[in-house]
Design an enzyme around this catalytic site. Structure first.
Site, PDB file in Angstrom:
ATOM      1  N   ARG A  55       0.801  -1.223   0.000  1.00  0.00           N
ATOM      2  CA  ARG A  55       0.000   0.000   0.000  1.00  0.00           C
ATOM      3  C   ARG A  55       0.837   1.279   0.000  1.00  0.00           C
ATOM      4  O   ARG A  55       0.470   2.243  -0.651  1.00  0.00           O
ATOM      5  CB  ARG A  55      -1.032  -0.021   1.133  1.00  0.00           C
ATOM      6  CG  ARG A  55      -0.499  -0.011   2.506  1.00  0.00           C
ATOM      7  CD  ARG A  55      -1.353  -0.808   3.446  1.00  0.00           C
ATOM      8  NE  ARG A  55      -1.065  -2.220   3.326  1.00  0.00           N
ATOM      9  CZ  ARG A  55      -1.940  -3.118   2.946  1.00  0.00           C
ATOM     10  NH1 ARG A  55      -3.159  -2.787   2.630  1.00  0.00           N
ATOM     11  NH2 ARG A  55      -1.586  -4.382   2.870  1.00  0.00           N
ATOM     12  N   THR A  56       1.946   1.297   0.701  1.00  0.00           N
ATOM     13  CA  THR A  56       2.713   2.556   0.757  1.00  0.00           C
ATOM     14  C   THR A  56       3.227   2.922  -0.633  1.00  0.00           C
ATOM     15  O   THR A  56       3.099   4.058  -1.087  1.00  0.00           O
ATOM     16  CB  THR A  56       3.896   2.431   1.740  1.00  0.00           C
ATOM     17  OG1 THR A  56       3.385   2.067   3.022  1.00  0.00           O
ATOM     18  CG2 THR A  56       4.653   3.731   1.854  1.00  0.00           C
ATOM     19  N   LYS A  84      23.479  -7.445  -6.577  1.00  0.00           N
ATOM     20  CA  LYS A  84      24.878  -7.737  -6.917  1.00  0.00           C
ATOM     21  C   LYS A  84      25.827  -7.238  -5.826  1.00  0.00           C
ATOM     22  O   LYS A  84      27.027  -7.368  -5.939  1.00  0.00           O
ATOM     23  CB  LYS A  84      25.253  -7.059  -8.242  1.00  0.00           C
ATOM     24  CG  LYS A  84      24.465  -7.569  -9.427  1.00  0.00           C
ATOM     25  CD  LYS A  84      24.785  -6.729 -10.664  1.00  0.00           C
ATOM     26  CE  LYS A  84      23.764  -6.957 -11.754  1.00  0.00           C
ATOM     27  NZ  LYS A  84      23.718  -5.835 -12.700  1.00  0.00           N
ATOM     28  N   ARG A 105      12.259   2.911   1.008  1.00  0.00           N
ATOM     29  CA  ARG A 105      11.959   1.943   2.084  1.00  0.00           C
ATOM     30  C   ARG A 105      13.142   0.997   2.170  1.00  0.00           C
ATOM     31  O   ARG A 105      13.648   0.514   1.148  1.00  0.00           O
ATOM     32  CB  ARG A 105      10.692   1.164   1.802  1.00  0.00           C
ATOM     33  CG  ARG A 105      10.554   0.021   2.808  1.00  0.00           C
ATOM     34  CD  ARG A 105       9.223  -0.623   2.794  1.00  0.00           C
ATOM     35  NE  ARG A 105       8.212   0.261   3.342  1.00  0.00           N
ATOM     36  CZ  ARG A 105       6.972  -0.136   3.612  1.00  0.00           C
ATOM     37  NH1 ARG A 105       6.605  -1.384   3.381  1.00  0.00           N
ATOM     38  NH2 ARG A 105       6.085   0.704   4.105  1.00  0.00           N
ATOM     39  N   HIS A 133       8.165   5.336  10.367  1.00  0.00           N
ATOM     40  CA  HIS A 133       7.396   5.375   9.128  1.00  0.00           C
ATOM     41  C   HIS A 133       6.608   6.689   9.171  1.00  0.00           C
ATOM     42  O   HIS A 133       5.416   6.704   9.458  1.00  0.00           O
ATOM     43  CB  HIS A 133       6.458   4.157   9.088  1.00  0.00           C
ATOM     44  CG  HIS A 133       5.837   3.898   7.752  1.00  0.00           C
ATOM     45  ND1 HIS A 133       5.869   4.806   6.716  1.00  0.00           N
ATOM     46  CD2 HIS A 133       5.147   2.836   7.284  1.00  0.00           C
ATOM     47  CE1 HIS A 133       5.233   4.299   5.671  1.00  0.00           C
ATOM     48  NE2 HIS A 133       4.780   3.101   5.993  1.00  0.00           N
TER      49      HIS A 133
END
Lengths: 306, 151
Positions: A55-56, A84, A105, A133
């Site tokens: 959702r974010t 990598k 995030r 958050h």
């Protein structure tokens, strides 16, 4: 009050007046969320999601599209050079050449602070491990304001995983700028972190409890959270506390008529499905308010609204 | 005052260590007693300034400047004397800076400063006497015991 080009790393970086400004601009966004606009035409947002999100990320992407801008990025580090072995600093230093702002995030705490110190474009923290958050806290505040008509003089409970749940850390910091009574309800193993308590104690009345049922009748806002299984260093501890709190339709017989139930989602079993169609449930409405708040932030930071 | 431990010819004397922390100071300096230096420890010595104090004397060994901050973390009142041929050639009080870089690690395993990024650890000192430091990156607060656990 200037938001132009500003990073959003922690909710603690805001004053109460700034939080109120973001909320009042969110009100202006409601018609634009339906009709669209071009106030951010030509702007590009990079969404760098080193950790899964539904959702974010979608909410930010939708917010940018509604404002006439565009987005690039990844939702899955497995498909990128991060897999990598590239570090965060190198990744954001490359991406800043391609976008006007970064939504980040990351599974590690402090990631957004570090990124913001290395790039010249704004960074918005969309979740940094179990730490913070901030945009979720902003949309939670906005939901309370819209649904209760005010934030001051409310009695609010944060319930569940207060140790690993980043949304409750940011929300507790934000609420400490208002005149609220705050109940922190959790098993002993998942009590609110020391650094959060040190920051909010003395600013607002804080009560730590383990029994939700006992305090239900006092509450104006019930904020349920999921136990964050993925952040437990030892899964044996998770087994001890999973399913600690479950709010059902029957429990709501004991709450005030106007009490609202919120949840940052996703839920597991903390709120039974029979709560969804009661007049108390607001968790799906929260998602809509999240869109408005993120439109507000993007407009303010990228200069769409002065 | 009665001399508890005899003067040393060459080496380092760390004085005014908070009562009970002399062994931690040795531990922080990675001195185990298995080295060749003669090490003398005096504990609970009466002190005009701090009531009771500990003293550590390490012969034929000089403290490196980068270790001064480490001592300041657990012994904020300590004084360090470098001795050469029975003379004090350098005397300084430890002083914990407001910002501490690289000396210790954040004890939050999920902190970005413990990952493969091109950065040093960094802490803001909130209280230098009882010791409370806050990680610049993740915000974790560490206290004296958290610091001692790293050595």
């Amino acid at each position: 009050m200037n938001f132009d080009g500003r990073d959003i790393v922690s909710i603690k970086d805001f004053s109460k007046a700034e939080l109120e400004r973001i909320m009042s601009v969110s009100d202006l966004m409601e018609p634009l969320s339906r009709e669209g606009s071009d106030i951010l035409k030509g702007k590009i947002m990079a969404t760098l999601f080193f950790e899964p999100s539904t959702r974010t990320r979608i909410s930010f992407e939708s917010a940018m599209l509604r404002l006439g801008g565009n987005y690039i990025g990844f939702a899955e580090p497995k498909l990128t050079s991060v897999e990598k072995g590239e570090n965060l600093v190198d990744t954001v230093r490359v991406v800043e050449n391609y976008a006007n702002l970064i939504i980040l995030r990351h599974p590690l705490e402090g990631a957004a602070r570090l990124a913001s110190e290395y790039v010249n474009i704004p960074i918005i923290n969309a979740g940094s491990g179990a730490e913070e958050h901030p945009t979720q806290a902003l949309l939670d505040l906005y939901t309370i304001k819209r649904e209760m008509g005010k934030i001051d003089r409310l009695t609010i409970a944060l319930i569940g995983d207060l140790r690993y749940g980043r949304t409750v850390h940011s929300l507790a910091y934000a609420l400490s700028l208002f005149d609220v009574k705050l109940y922190l309800i959790s098993p002993d193993l998942l009590k609110m972190r020391k650094e959060v308590l040190e920051e909010i104690n003395g600013k607002i009345e804080v009560f730590q409890e383990t029994d939700l049922k006992k305090v239900l009748p006092k509450l104006d806002v019930i904020y349920m959270t999921r136990i964050q299984k993925e952040r437990f260093p030892d899964l044996k501890d998770y087994e001890l506390v999973k399913g600690s709190y479950r709010l059902s339709r029957d429990d709501l017989k004991f709450v005030k008529r106007k009490t609202i139930v919120m949840h940052p989602l996703p839920r597991v079993d903390e709120i039974t499905f029979d709560v969804d169609d009661t007049h108390h449930a607001r968790y799906f409405k929260q998602a809509f308010y999240g869109l408005l708040v993120r439109m507000s932030l993007l407009s303010l930071i990228l200069g769409g609204i002065k | 005052m009665e001399l508890h431990v005899k003067k040393i010819k060459n080496g380092t004397v760390i004085d005014h260590i908070n009562q009970g922390y002399s062994l931690d100071v040795l531990s922080i300096l990675n001195i185990t007693g298995k080295e060749k230096h003669v090490v003398s420890v005096a504990m609970n010595v009466p002190s005009k300034d701090i009531g009771r104090k500990d003293i550590v004397k390490i012969e034929d060994w000089e403290l490196k400047p980068r270790d001064v901050d480490k001592i300041a973390l657990i012994a904020p009142h300590a004084t360090i004397n470098i001795i050469r041929n029975y003379n004090v050639v350098d005397k300084k009080k430890v002083n914990l800076p407001k910002i501490l870089k690289g000396t210790i690690k954040c004890n939050n395993p999920s902190c970005i400063s413990n990952s493969r990024e091109p950065i040093e650890s960094m802490f803001h000192v909130k209280d230098d006497i009882s010791l409370s430091i806050r990680c610049h990156f993740c915000g974790r607060i560490m206290e004296k015991d958290d610091v001692l656990n790293q050595f």
